[in-house]
Design an enzyme around this catalytic site. Structure first.
Site, PDB file in Angstrom:
ATOM      1  N   ARG A  74      69.941 -91.055   7.646  1.00 54.96           N
ATOM      2  CA  ARG A  74      70.907 -90.583   6.661  1.00 54.96           C
ATOM      3  C   ARG A  74      70.331 -90.428   5.261  1.00 54.96           C
ATOM      4  O   ARG A  74      70.532 -89.397   4.611  1.00 54.96           O
ATOM      5  CB  ARG A  74      72.108 -91.552   6.557  1.00 54.96           C
ATOM      6  CG  ARG A  74      73.192 -91.321   7.553  1.00 54.96           C
ATOM      7  CD  ARG A  74      73.807 -92.642   7.922  1.00 54.96           C
ATOM      8  NE  ARG A  74      72.788 -93.428   8.599  1.00 54.96           N
ATOM      9  CZ  ARG A  74      72.537 -93.314   9.906  1.00 54.96           C
ATOM     10  NH1 ARG A  74      73.286 -92.570  10.650  1.00 54.96           N
ATOM     11  NH2 ARG A  74      71.556 -93.996  10.465  1.00 54.96           N
ATOM     12  N   THR A  75      69.673 -91.463   4.772  1.00 52.62           N
ATOM     13  CA  THR A  75      69.282 -91.437   3.365  1.00 52.62           C
ATOM     14  C   THR A  75      68.265 -90.318   3.119  1.00 52.62           C
ATOM     15  O   THR A  75      68.427 -89.505   2.205  1.00 52.62           O
ATOM     16  CB  THR A  75      68.709 -92.802   2.936  1.00 52.62           C
ATOM     17  OG1 THR A  75      69.617 -93.813   3.370  1.00 52.62           O
ATOM     18  CG2 THR A  75      68.541 -92.884   1.436  1.00 52.62           C
TER      19      THR A  75
ATOM     20  N   LYS B 245      45.649 -95.900   4.375  1.00 51.85           N
ATOM     21  CA  LYS B 245      44.230 -96.162   4.055  1.00 51.85           C
ATOM     22  C   LYS B 245      44.110 -97.226   2.970  1.00 51.85           C
ATOM     23  O   LYS B 245      43.026 -97.476   2.465  1.00 51.85           O
ATOM     24  CB  LYS B 245      43.572 -94.877   3.548  1.00 51.85           C
ATOM     25  CG  LYS B 245      43.652 -93.699   4.481  1.00 51.85           C
ATOM     26  CD  LYS B 245      43.099 -92.456   3.771  1.00 51.85           C
ATOM     27  CE  LYS B 245      43.602 -91.184   4.429  1.00 51.85           C
ATOM     28  NZ  LYS B 245      43.427 -90.018   3.552  1.00 51.85           N
TER      29      LYS B 245
ATOM     30  N   ARG C 137      61.886 -95.100  -0.256  1.00 53.33           N
ATOM     31  CA  ARG C 137      62.310 -96.285   0.516  1.00 53.33           C
ATOM     32  C   ARG C 137      61.065 -97.073   0.876  1.00 53.33           C
ATOM     33  O   ARG C 137      60.049 -96.495   1.272  1.00 53.33           O
ATOM     34  CB  ARG C 137      63.046 -95.869   1.795  1.00 53.33           C
ATOM     35  CG  ARG C 137      63.318 -97.065   2.715  1.00 53.33           C
ATOM     36  CD  ARG C 137      64.233 -96.742   3.844  1.00 53.33           C
ATOM     37  NE  ARG C 137      65.597 -96.536   3.371  1.00 53.33           N
ATOM     38  CZ  ARG C 137      66.653 -96.393   4.176  1.00 53.33           C
ATOM     39  NH1 ARG C 137      66.491 -96.427   5.495  1.00 53.33           N
ATOM     40  NH2 ARG C 137      67.860 -96.220   3.685  1.00 53.33           N
TER      41      ARG C 137
ATOM     42  N   HIS D 186      70.282-100.982  -2.306  1.00 52.90           N
ATOM     43  CA  HIS D 186      70.389 -99.621  -1.754  1.00 52.90           C
ATOM     44  C   HIS D 186      71.437 -98.893  -2.615  1.00 52.90           C
ATOM     45  O   HIS D 186      72.547 -98.614  -2.171  1.00 52.90           O
ATOM     46  CB  HIS D 186      70.811 -99.705  -0.286  1.00 52.90           C
ATOM     47  CG  HIS D 186      70.625 -98.442   0.490  1.00 52.90           C
ATOM     48  ND1 HIS D 186      70.363 -97.212  -0.098  1.00 52.90           N
ATOM     49  CD2 HIS D 186      70.683 -98.213   1.826  1.00 52.90           C
ATOM     50  CE1 HIS D 186      70.266 -96.299   0.848  1.00 52.90           C
ATOM     51  NE2 HIS D 186      70.449 -96.875   2.025  1.00 52.90           N
TER      52      HIS D 186
HETATM   53  N1   CP Z   1      72.729 -96.023   5.588  1.00 51.37           N
HETATM   54  C1   CP Z   1      71.413 -95.816   5.659  1.00 51.37           C
HETATM   55  O1   CP Z   1      70.636 -96.205   4.775  1.00 51.37           O
HETATM   56  O2   CP Z   1      70.996 -95.158   6.792  1.00 51.37           O
HETATM   57  P1   CP Z   1      69.505 -94.769   7.114  1.00 51.37           P
HETATM   58  O3   CP Z   1      68.727 -96.041   7.307  1.00 51.37           O
HETATM   59  O4   CP Z   1      69.563 -93.924   8.358  1.00 51.37           O
HETATM   60  O5   CP Z   1      68.961 -94.004   5.935  1.00 51.37           O
END
Ligand code: CP
Length: 306
Positions: free
Chosen positions: A51-52, A80, A101, A129
């Site tokens: 999703r993100t 590396k 991320r 998040h």
């Molecule tokens: N909600 C969320 O962060 O989903 P993903 O891990 O798929 O990005």
């Protein structure tokens, strides 16, 4: 350079403005389709995501911009041994804004100190998040017509769930939010969250491990997945993973106006039979995530251009 690392980097007025913009994008998408023409977003994902990452990418394409990036650390030069700092200094040469991320808490903060373009934290370990929180706040606002005067139940892995921590921090700034924290004893909310956020802001709260007992009191039920990737011991994960499974039967005592939320991905914690219930909001959250990320990209690029 303005980045978004923690939800508290945004004032409540700024969050309200992002919600207003996201609602306008939903109503008038064509108005925004050229806003980022000529701009590039880099998605640097050192941890899995559906999703993100894809919502950031869809957001930038729908704003008329382009996307570069990688979806796993092994396909970047971090495999590396390249540092996060050198990675973002490099990517700053190619992109106008970065979404990152990383499994290590604080990595996006370090990135934001080294990058010469805005950095958005797309999830760092068990920590934060913020863009999921923005998606959650947009969803609450659209479902309830307000954010405040409500009882919010968080259920599942409250220890490792970064979406839970970020959303509680955000809700602590709104009026009259009552928390019900539902988890097995081993997965209770961390003490620092209770001391530094919940108690500090005088939020009324209760802790329980019995979802059935509190179901009828909730206006929002925020279900979460037990975070396998944060466990040190597989046996503990197996023992705890199915602590809560939401089914249509369990919802019989819930309010008709309940909103069932989940940041997704889900494993077993919400039966697919619940998906048809009008109170299920988790796929609306997914869609809202794209629109609020569009609003955020616009805001950070506008500020960077000043
Ligand atoms: N909600 C969320 O962060 O989903 P993903 O891990 O798929 O990005």
């Amino acid at each position: 350079m303005r980045s978004l690392i923690n939800i508290t980097d945004l004032t409540l007025d700024e969050i309200d403005e992002l919600i207003v913009t996201a609602n306008d994008i939903i109503a008038n998408p064509a108005k925004y389709s050229e806003k980022c023409r000529g701009k590039k977003l880099a998605t640097l994902f050192f941890e899995p995501s559906t999703r993100t990452r894809l919502s950031f990418e869809a957001a930038m394409y729908e704003l008329g911009g382009n996307v570069i990036g990688f979806s796993e650390a092994s396909s970047s030069s971090s495999a590396k041994g390249e540092s996060v700092s050198d990675t973002v200094r490099t990517v700053s040469c190619y992109a106008d804004i970065i979404a990152m991320r990383h499994p290590k808490e604080g990595a996006p903060l370090v990135a934001s100190m080294k990058a010469s373009v805005p950095v958005i934290n797309a999830g760092d370990g068990g920590h934060n998040h913020p863009t999921q929180t923005l998606a959650d706040l947009l969803t609450i606002s659209r479902e309830k017509g307000k954010i405040g005067d409500m009882t919010v139940g968080f259920c599942g892995d409250l220890k490792f769930g970064r979406t839970v921590h970020s959303l509680i921090v955000a809700l602590s700034r709104y009026e009259n939010i009552r928390l019900v924290l539902i988890s097995p004893d081993e997965l209770r909310i961390p003490e620092y969250m209770k001391t530094d956020v919940i108690k500090k802001n005088n939020m009324p709260y209760a802790e329980t491990n019995d979802l059935d007992e509190v179901m009828s009191s909730l206006d929002i039920l925020y279900m979460t997945r037990v975070q396998r990737e944060r466990f040190f011991n597989e046996a503990d994960y197996i023992r705890l993973k199915d602590s809560y499974i939401l089914t249509p039967e369990k919802l019989l005592t819930a309010k008709s106006g309940l909103s069932v939320m989940h940041p997704l991905p889900r494993v077993n914690e919400i039966s697919t039979a619940v998906d048809e219930d009008p109170r299920a909001c988790y796929f609306k959250q997914v869609m809202n995530g794209k629109f609020i990320r569009m609003a955020l990209i616009l805001k950070l690029l506008e500020e960077a251009a000043k």
